[in-house]
Write an enzyme that holds these catalytic residues in place. Structure first.
Site, PDB file in Angstrom:
ATOM      1  N   MET A  56      19.377 -22.991 -88.635  1.00 33.03           N
ATOM      2  CA  MET A  56      19.473 -21.877 -87.714  1.00 33.03           C
ATOM      3  C   MET A  56      20.188 -22.360 -86.449  1.00 33.03           C
ATOM      4  O   MET A  56      19.581 -23.018 -85.602  1.00 33.03           O
ATOM      5  CB  MET A  56      18.079 -21.351 -87.376  1.00 33.03           C
ATOM      6  CG  MET A  56      18.107 -20.258 -86.340  1.00 33.03           C
ATOM      7  SD  MET A  56      16.526 -19.434 -86.064  1.00 33.03           S
ATOM      8  CE  MET A  56      15.559 -20.705 -85.318  1.00 33.03           C
ATOM      9  N   PRO A  57      21.468 -22.074 -86.301  1.00 33.07           N
ATOM     10  CA  PRO A  57      22.178 -22.476 -85.087  1.00 33.07           C
ATOM     11  C   PRO A  57      21.726 -21.636 -83.891  1.00 33.07           C
ATOM     12  O   PRO A  57      21.374 -20.465 -84.030  1.00 33.07           O
ATOM     13  CB  PRO A  57      23.641 -22.223 -85.418  1.00 33.07           C
ATOM     14  CG  PRO A  57      23.647 -21.275 -86.551  1.00 33.07           C
ATOM     15  CD  PRO A  57      22.344 -21.434 -87.272  1.00 33.07           C
ATOM     16  N   TYR A  58      21.732 -22.275 -82.730  1.00 36.75           N
ATOM     17  CA  TYR A  58      21.300 -21.638 -81.493  1.00 36.75           C
ATOM     18  C   TYR A  58      22.378 -21.887 -80.446  1.00 36.75           C
ATOM     19  O   TYR A  58      22.756 -23.031 -80.195  1.00 36.75           O
ATOM     20  CB  TYR A  58      19.968 -22.254 -81.052  1.00 36.75           C
ATOM     21  CG  TYR A  58      19.456 -21.781 -79.725  1.00 36.75           C
ATOM     22  CD1 TYR A  58      18.606 -20.690 -79.637  1.00 36.75           C
ATOM     23  CD2 TYR A  58      19.816 -22.427 -78.549  1.00 36.75           C
ATOM     24  CE1 TYR A  58      18.122 -20.259 -78.410  1.00 36.75           C
ATOM     25  CE2 TYR A  58      19.339 -22.002 -77.327  1.00 36.75           C
ATOM     26  CZ  TYR A  58      18.488 -20.925 -77.260  1.00 36.75           C
ATOM     27  OH  TYR A  58      18.025 -20.500 -76.046  1.00 36.75           O
ATOM     28  N   VAL A 115      21.425 -17.569 -83.708  1.00 39.79           N
ATOM     29  CA  VAL A 115      20.745 -17.049 -82.520  1.00 39.79           C
ATOM     30  C   VAL A 115      21.646 -17.284 -81.318  1.00 39.79           C
ATOM     31  O   VAL A 115      22.118 -18.403 -81.092  1.00 39.79           O
ATOM     32  CB  VAL A 115      19.396 -17.765 -82.305  1.00 39.79           C
ATOM     33  CG1 VAL A 115      18.734 -17.301 -81.020  1.00 39.79           C
ATOM     34  CG2 VAL A 115      18.483 -17.550 -83.498  1.00 39.79           C
TER      35      VAL A 115
END
Length: 67
Positions: free
Chosen positions: A1-3, A41
């Site tokens: 999940m990249p942020y 995200v």
């Protein structure tokens, strides 16, 4: 999940502009890293210009001085 966390000064960015930033950052993650956009995200923090400094001065002071 990249942020991704985008910080901008609180100077009136519109909802449309912020939506474009979110869409663009998400697409960049897809294009460059092959990430799933459904798990990306993106958070935009708007910082008061009194709370952001460059070169020893707040952005408020720099804006008043035309810098």
């Amino acid at each position: 999940m990249p942020y991704v966390n985008i910080k901008i000064t609180k100077e009136g960015a519109t909802a449309e502009q912020k939506a474009r930033l979110i869409e663009g950052a998400t697409q960049l993650l897809v294009d460059v890293l092959g990430k799933n956009p459904a798990t990306a995200v993106v958070v935009i923090d708007e910082v008061e210009t009194d709370n952001w400094g460059v070169g020893g001065e707040s952005i408020t002071v720099r804006r008043r001085a035309g810098r």
